[in-house]
Design a protein around this motif. Structure first.
Motif, PDB file in Angstrom:
ATOM      1  N   ASN A 173       0.804  -1.223   0.000  1.00 54.08           N
ATOM      2  CA  ASN A 173       0.000   0.000   0.000  1.00 54.08           C
ATOM      3  C   ASN A 173       0.834   1.269   0.000  1.00 54.08           C
ATOM      4  OD1 ASN A 173      -2.649  -1.181   0.053  1.00 54.08           O
ATOM      5  ND2 ASN A 173      -2.241  -1.793   2.173  1.00 54.08           N
ATOM      6  N   SER A 174       2.158   1.146  -0.048  1.00 47.42           N
ATOM      7  CA  SER A 174       3.028   2.324  -0.094  1.00 47.42           C
ATOM      8  C   SER A 174       4.329   1.936  -0.763  1.00 47.42           C
ATOM      9  CB  SER A 174       3.300   2.852   1.319  1.00 47.42           C
ATOM     10  OG  SER A 174       4.173   1.976   2.021  1.00 47.42           O
ATOM     11  N   PRO A 175       5.080   2.909  -1.269  1.00 49.96           N
ATOM     12  CA  PRO A 175       6.367   2.588  -1.894  1.00 49.96           C
ATOM     13  C   PRO A 175       7.332   1.923  -0.916  1.00 49.96           C
ATOM     14  CG  PRO A 175       5.689   4.827  -2.452  1.00 49.96           C
ATOM     15  CD  PRO A 175       4.750   4.347  -1.391  1.00 49.96           C
ATOM     16  N   GLU A 176       7.252   2.329   0.341  1.00 46.93           N
ATOM     17  CA  GLU A 176       8.146   1.765   1.353  1.00 46.93           C
ATOM     18  C   GLU A 176       7.837   0.296   1.625  1.00 46.93           C
ATOM     19  OE1 GLU A 176       8.080   5.919   1.208  1.00 46.93           O
ATOM     20  OE2 GLU A 176       6.364   4.636   1.755  1.00 46.93           O
ATOM     21  N   GLU A 177       6.588  -0.113   1.357  1.00 48.71           N
ATOM     22  CA  GLU A 177       6.182  -1.502   1.568  1.00 48.71           C
ATOM     23  C   GLU A 177       6.199  -2.312   0.278  1.00 48.71           C
ATOM     24  OE1 GLU A 177       2.272  -0.977   3.090  1.00 48.71           O
ATOM     25  OE2 GLU A 177       2.921  -0.349   5.085  1.00 48.71           O
ATOM     26  N   ALA A 178       6.713  -1.719  -0.793  1.00 50.28           N
ATOM     27  CA  ALA A 178       6.729  -2.422  -2.085  1.00 50.28           C
ATOM     28  C   ALA A 178       7.434  -3.762  -1.938  1.00 50.28           C
ATOM     29  CB  ALA A 178       7.429  -1.577  -3.146  1.00 50.28           C
ATOM     30  N   TRP A 179       6.990  -4.740  -2.728  1.00 50.40           N
ATOM     31  CA  TRP A 179       7.652  -6.028  -2.719  1.00 50.40           C
ATOM     32  C   TRP A 179       9.144  -5.855  -3.003  1.00 50.40           C
ATOM     33  CZ3 TRP A 179       3.279  -7.595  -6.435  1.00 50.40           C
ATOM     34  CH2 TRP A 179       2.175  -8.102  -5.711  1.00 50.40           C
ATOM     35  N   THR A 180       9.975  -6.576  -2.259  1.00 59.72           N
ATOM     36  CA  THR A 180      11.374  -6.683  -2.639  1.00 59.72           C
ATOM     37  C   THR A 180      11.462  -7.595  -3.860  1.00 59.72           C
ATOM     38  OG1 THR A 180      11.775  -8.616  -1.257  1.00 59.72           O
ATOM     39  CG2 THR A 180      12.071  -6.442  -0.225  1.00 59.72           C
ATOM     40  N   TRP A 181      12.620  -7.646  -4.469  1.00 57.59           N
ATOM     41  CA  TRP A 181      12.777  -8.548  -5.609  1.00 57.59           C
ATOM     42  C   TRP A 181      12.464  -9.984  -5.207  1.00 57.59           C
ATOM     43  CZ3 TRP A 181      17.862  -7.178  -8.719  1.00 57.59           C
ATOM     44  CH2 TRP A 181      17.694  -5.922  -9.331  1.00 57.59           C
ATOM     45  N   ASP A 182      12.947 -10.383  -4.048  1.00 58.00           N
ATOM     46  CA  ASP A 182      12.695 -11.759  -3.598  1.00 58.00           C
ATOM     47  C   ASP A 182      11.206 -11.988  -3.360  1.00 58.00           C
ATOM     48  OD1 ASP A 182      15.354 -12.450  -3.728  1.00 58.00           O
ATOM     49  OD2 ASP A 182      15.739 -12.105  -1.589  1.00 58.00           O
ATOM     50  N   GLN A 183      10.529 -10.992  -2.791  1.00 55.94           N
ATOM     51  CA  GLN A 183       9.092 -11.138  -2.553  1.00 55.94           C
ATOM     52  C   GLN A 183       8.319 -11.182  -3.864  1.00 55.94           C
ATOM     53  OE1 GLN A 183       8.710  -7.728   0.037  1.00 55.94           O
ATOM     54  NE2 GLN A 183       8.611  -9.003   1.895  1.00 55.94           N
ATOM     55  N   LEU A 184       8.734 -10.392  -4.839  1.00 53.11           N
ATOM     56  CA  LEU A 184       8.074 -10.435  -6.140  1.00 53.11           C
ATOM     57  C   LEU A 184       8.241 -11.818  -6.768  1.00 53.11           C
ATOM     58  CD1 LEU A 184       6.594  -9.031  -8.496  1.00 53.11           C
ATOM     59  CD2 LEU A 184       8.845  -8.399  -9.398  1.00 53.11           C
ATOM     60  N   LEU A 185       9.432 -12.383  -6.677  1.00 55.14           N
ATOM     61  CA  LEU A 185       9.644 -13.726  -7.213  1.00 55.14           C
ATOM     62  C   LEU A 185       8.787 -14.750  -6.477  1.00 55.14           C
ATOM     63  CD1 LEU A 185      13.516 -13.753  -7.794  1.00 55.14           C
ATOM     64  CD2 LEU A 185      11.709 -13.564  -9.521  1.00 55.14           C
ATOM     65  N   GLU A 186       8.588 -14.546  -5.177  1.00 54.48           N
ATOM     66  CA  GLU A 186       7.725 -15.454  -4.412  1.00 54.48           C
ATOM     67  C   GLU A 186       6.281 -15.357  -4.891  1.00 54.48           C
ATOM     68  OE1 GLU A 186       6.315 -16.220   0.237  1.00 54.48           O
ATOM     69  OE2 GLU A 186       7.918 -14.800  -0.211  1.00 54.48           O
ATOM     70  N   VAL A 187       5.800 -14.133  -5.093  1.00 53.44           N
ATOM     71  CA  VAL A 187       4.448 -13.935  -5.611  1.00 53.44           C
ATOM     72  C   VAL A 187       4.329 -14.549  -7.005  1.00 53.44           C
ATOM     73  CG1 VAL A 187       2.819 -12.185  -6.453  1.00 53.44           C
ATOM     74  CG2 VAL A 187       3.959 -11.879  -4.240  1.00 53.44           C
ATOM     75  N   ALA A 188       5.325 -14.297  -7.840  1.00 54.30           N
ATOM     76  CA  ALA A 188       5.304 -14.851  -9.201  1.00 54.30           C
ATOM     77  C   ALA A 188       5.324 -16.376  -9.162  1.00 54.30           C
ATOM     78  CB  ALA A 188       6.492 -14.321  -9.998  1.00 54.30           C
ATOM     79  N   GLY A 189       6.042 -16.949  -8.196  1.00 57.80           N
ATOM     80  CA  GLY A 189       6.077 -18.396  -8.067  1.00 57.80           C
ATOM     81  C   GLY A 189       4.721 -18.967  -7.699  1.00 57.80           C
ATOM     82  N   LYS A 190       4.009 -18.289  -6.815  1.00 60.30           N
ATOM     83  CA  LYS A 190       2.653 -18.729  -6.463  1.00 60.30           C
ATOM     84  C   LYS A 190       1.738 -18.684  -7.679  1.00 60.30           C
ATOM     85  CE  LYS A 190       2.716 -17.336  -1.577  1.00 60.30           C
ATOM     86  NZ  LYS A 190       2.095 -16.461  -0.556  1.00 60.30           N
ATOM     87  N   LEU A 191       1.873 -17.634  -8.454  1.00 62.20           N
ATOM     88  CA  LEU A 191       1.060 -17.518  -9.661  1.00 62.20           C
ATOM     89  C   LEU A 191       1.437 -18.596 -10.676  1.00 62.20           C
ATOM     90  CD1 LEU A 191       1.080 -13.633  -9.950  1.00 62.20           C
ATOM     91  CD2 LEU A 191      -0.988 -15.040  -9.841  1.00 62.20           C
ATOM     92  N   ARG A 192       2.749 -18.856 -10.819  1.00 60.30           N
ATOM     93  CA  ARG A 192       3.189 -19.880 -11.762  1.00 60.30           C
ATOM     94  C   ARG A 192       2.577 -21.232 -11.409  1.00 60.30           C
ATOM     95  NH1 ARG A 192       3.932 -19.722 -16.511  1.00 60.30           N
ATOM     96  NH2 ARG A 192       2.061 -20.895 -16.059  1.00 60.30           N
ATOM     97  N   SER A 193       2.505 -21.539 -10.110  1.00 62.57           N
ATOM     98  CA  SER A 193       1.933 -22.814  -9.672  1.00 62.57           C
ATOM     99  C   SER A 193       0.429 -22.865  -9.878  1.00 62.57           C
ATOM    100  CB  SER A 193       2.258 -23.049  -8.196  1.00 62.57           C
ATOM    101  OG  SER A 193       3.652 -23.153  -7.993  1.00 62.57           O
ATOM    102  N   SER A 194      -0.215 -21.704  -9.797  1.00 64.66           N
ATOM    103  CA  SER A 194      -1.674 -21.644  -9.882  1.00 64.66           C
ATOM    104  C   SER A 194      -2.175 -21.591 -11.322  1.00 64.66           C
ATOM    105  CB  SER A 194      -2.183 -20.415  -9.123  1.00 64.66           C
ATOM    106  OG  SER A 194      -3.551 -20.200  -9.317  1.00 64.66           O
ATOM    107  N   LEU A 195      -1.388 -21.020 -12.220  1.00 66.72           N
ATOM    108  CA  LEU A 195      -1.838 -20.779 -13.592  1.00 66.72           C
ATOM    109  C   LEU A 195      -1.522 -21.962 -14.500  1.00 66.72           C
ATOM    110  CD1 LEU A 195      -0.540 -17.110 -13.936  1.00 66.72           C
ATOM    111  CD2 LEU A 195      -2.949 -17.796 -13.819  1.00 66.72           C
ATOM    112  N   PRO A 196      -2.312 -22.175 -15.537  1.00 69.42           N
ATOM    113  CA  PRO A 196      -1.967 -23.193 -16.543  1.00 69.42           C
ATOM    114  C   PRO A 196      -0.732 -22.760 -17.321  1.00 69.42           C
ATOM    115  CG  PRO A 196      -3.844 -21.888 -17.270  1.00 69.42           C
ATOM    116  CD  PRO A 196      -3.589 -21.483 -15.855  1.00 69.42           C
ATOM    117  N   GLY A 197      -0.125 -23.679 -18.028  1.00 75.91           N
ATOM    118  CA  GLY A 197       1.098 -23.386 -18.756  1.00 75.91           C
ATOM    119  C   GLY A 197       0.956 -22.320 -19.821  1.00 75.91           C
ATOM    120  N   SER A 198      -0.266 -22.104 -20.286  1.00 74.97           N
ATOM    121  CA  SER A 198      -0.506 -21.104 -21.335  1.00 74.97           C
ATOM    122  C   SER A 198      -0.634 -19.688 -20.795  1.00 74.97           C
ATOM    123  CB  SER A 198      -1.767 -21.461 -22.119  1.00 74.97           C
ATOM    124  OG  SER A 198      -2.894 -21.504 -21.251  1.00 74.97           O
ATOM    125  N   LYS A 199      -0.635 -19.550 -19.466  1.00 72.09           N
ATOM    126  CA  LYS A 199      -0.736 -18.232 -18.830  1.00 72.09           C
ATOM    127  C   LYS A 199       0.502 -17.997 -17.983  1.00 72.09           C
ATOM    128  CE  LYS A 199      -5.817 -18.195 -18.710  1.00 72.09           C
ATOM    129  NZ  LYS A 199      -5.997 -17.085 -19.662  1.00 72.09           N
TER     130      LYS A 199
END
Length: 434
Positions: A173-199
């Motif tokens: 909710n603020s720039p100071e709380e923005a995802w770190t690179w590692d946190q962004l990769l963690e979020v992206a990893g959750k999405l990768r596991s949830s999404l089909p291969g075409s997304k």
């Protein structure tokens, strides 16, 4: 029919020299030294969306009303033709008096002596109108050769439904709380596991000349691509390697579509609209198009951070050509276009960010998705003058080609990080003549 903004996705970003002239330059004319009554004719060439062109017409009408006897002739052209036309007119000796230019292109015109030096034509306190990042973006050799009309920066637009399905139920909710690179990769990893291969979890908006947006990652790692002299390459650093390694993972881990490379003809935004990607880096100028196009619930959060926050300084300056027929009148029009009322109305309607310090401080609210204005304003504050200054260097047009070639090889050509850093360093040195 409204002109879509997606065609401009690869067109916009960044700005000029390290703390070159962040306060008023010596030799500026005293306030009020310009003629109180302007009379004459100006030619003004620009491209723009429907909202932007309406905004420019409103500025012109107000300027003409405030200066009886003055005429400003607006020449609106497609972006694809804009600079080939400008270049041809400059070579022929009949350029427009005033034109609009992205910050990353500004330096090539100013460095070639093709723009009007405004040092003696602006009020002494004129630079105080703007943020340091914005004022740095129109400097060349410590002098202003334009005015920062508006800016933009990339945040992360997200598909709420797809994030919820992956268990990502909150965003910073603020720039100071923005995802770190590692946190962004963690979020992206959750999405990768949830999404089909075409997304895919995300898409990055570095296509075409938008390759300058990759530099946001370099800045987040607290790196530079040019030394303070704006000539020597500076990308050979731990920060440079970190930025290359991080962005290569997007492709290696299948976090972005294979066609999300910098030389792709598919815009990142289009994969988001089609729900092929769950998140996309995008500027405020996307908001009107997204409001009409996106068929899902969506929002925006801040770009990631590493050592610090950072982002691209997009948008455009207004400049006068060195051969403007009436330099004083041209400078008066540029001054008028950046008055608080004029800039506020333009940015609110066109979903763009102000460059005036008072408007940034007081805030504005976009006509479309006004609730997201604070995200873009907060992200813009992460840009430093030393970042924006590098991108508006006189060599930036050539450096863009180097970035395209080397990053394409790194992302989809299998080139190693070390070879990429070496290629970037050699190419930047060649571009600047270092």
């Amino acid at each position: 029919m409204d002109l879509t903004r997606r065609r401009f996705l690869a067109a916009g970003t960044a700005a000029v020299a390290a703390p070159l002239a962040l306060s008023a330059c010596g030799g500026f004319a005293p306030a009020g030294s310009q003629a109180s009554q302007a009379a004459g004719t100006l030619s003004f060439t620009t491209w723009g969306t429907d909202a932007e062109l309406a905004g420019f017409r409103a500025v012109i009408a107000a300027f003409q009303q405030a200066n009886p006897g003055t005429t400003v002739n607006l020449n609106a052209v497609p972006y694809e033709q804009m600079f080939s036309n400008i270049d041809a007119q400059i070579q022929a000796g009949n350029p427009p008096d005033v034109f609009r230019v992205p910050y990353y292109t500004f330096g090539s015109y100013a460095g070639a002596g093709q723009l009007l030096d405004l040092s003696t034509l602006l009020a002494q306190d004129f630079s105080g109108r703007f943020t340091e990042q914005a004022w740095a973006a129109v400097q060349n050799g410590g002098k202003p050769y334009g005015v920062p009309h508006h800016t933009d920066t990339s945040v992360i637009l997200y598909n709420k439904t797809l994030l919820d399905a992956a268990g990502v139920t909150s965003v910073p909710n603020s720039p100071e709380e923005a995802w770190t690179w590692d946190q962004l990769l963690e979020v992206a990893g959750k999405l990768r596991s949830s999404l089909p291969g075409s997304k895919f979890p995300m898409a990055y908006n570095w296509q075409g000349n938008g390759v300058t947006r990759w530099l946001s990652l370099l800045f987040q790692a607290d790196g530079r691509f040019l030394a303070e002299d704006l000539k020597a390459p500076a990308v050979d650093s731990d920060a440079g390697r970190a930025a290359v390694d991080f962005s290569k993972r997007f492709f290696a881990d299948k976090l972005v579509p294979a066609n999300d490379s910098v030389k792709s003809t598919t815009y990142a935004a289009d994969t988001w609209y089609s729900q092929t990607s769950a998140m996309v880096w995008g500027g405020a100028f996307m908001l009107p198009d997204a409001d009409k196009t996106a068929s899902f619930e969506w929002g925006a959060t801040y770009a990631p951070r590493k050592v610090r926050g950072g982002g691209d300084f997009g948008g455009n300056a207004l400049v006068a050509t060195a051969k403007a027929k009436d330099p004083a009148l041209a400078a008066k029009f540029l001054t008028f276009a950046t008055e608080a009322e004029q800039q506020r109305d333009f940015c609110v309607a066109a979903s763009l960010l102000p460059t005036r310090a008072d408007l940034v401080q007081d805030g504005i609210e976009f006509t479309v998705r006004g609730d997201l204005t604070k995200v873009f304003l907060g992200q813009a504050r992460q840009v430093r003058a030393s970042d924006s200054g590098q991108v508006a260097s006189p060599s930036m047009s050539k450096i863009i080609t180097v970035l395209k070639d080397q990053l394409e090889q790194a992302f989809v050509g299998g080139q190693s990080t070390e070879d990429t850093i070496a290629g970037l360093s050699k190419g930047i040195a060649g571009a600047t003549g270092a």
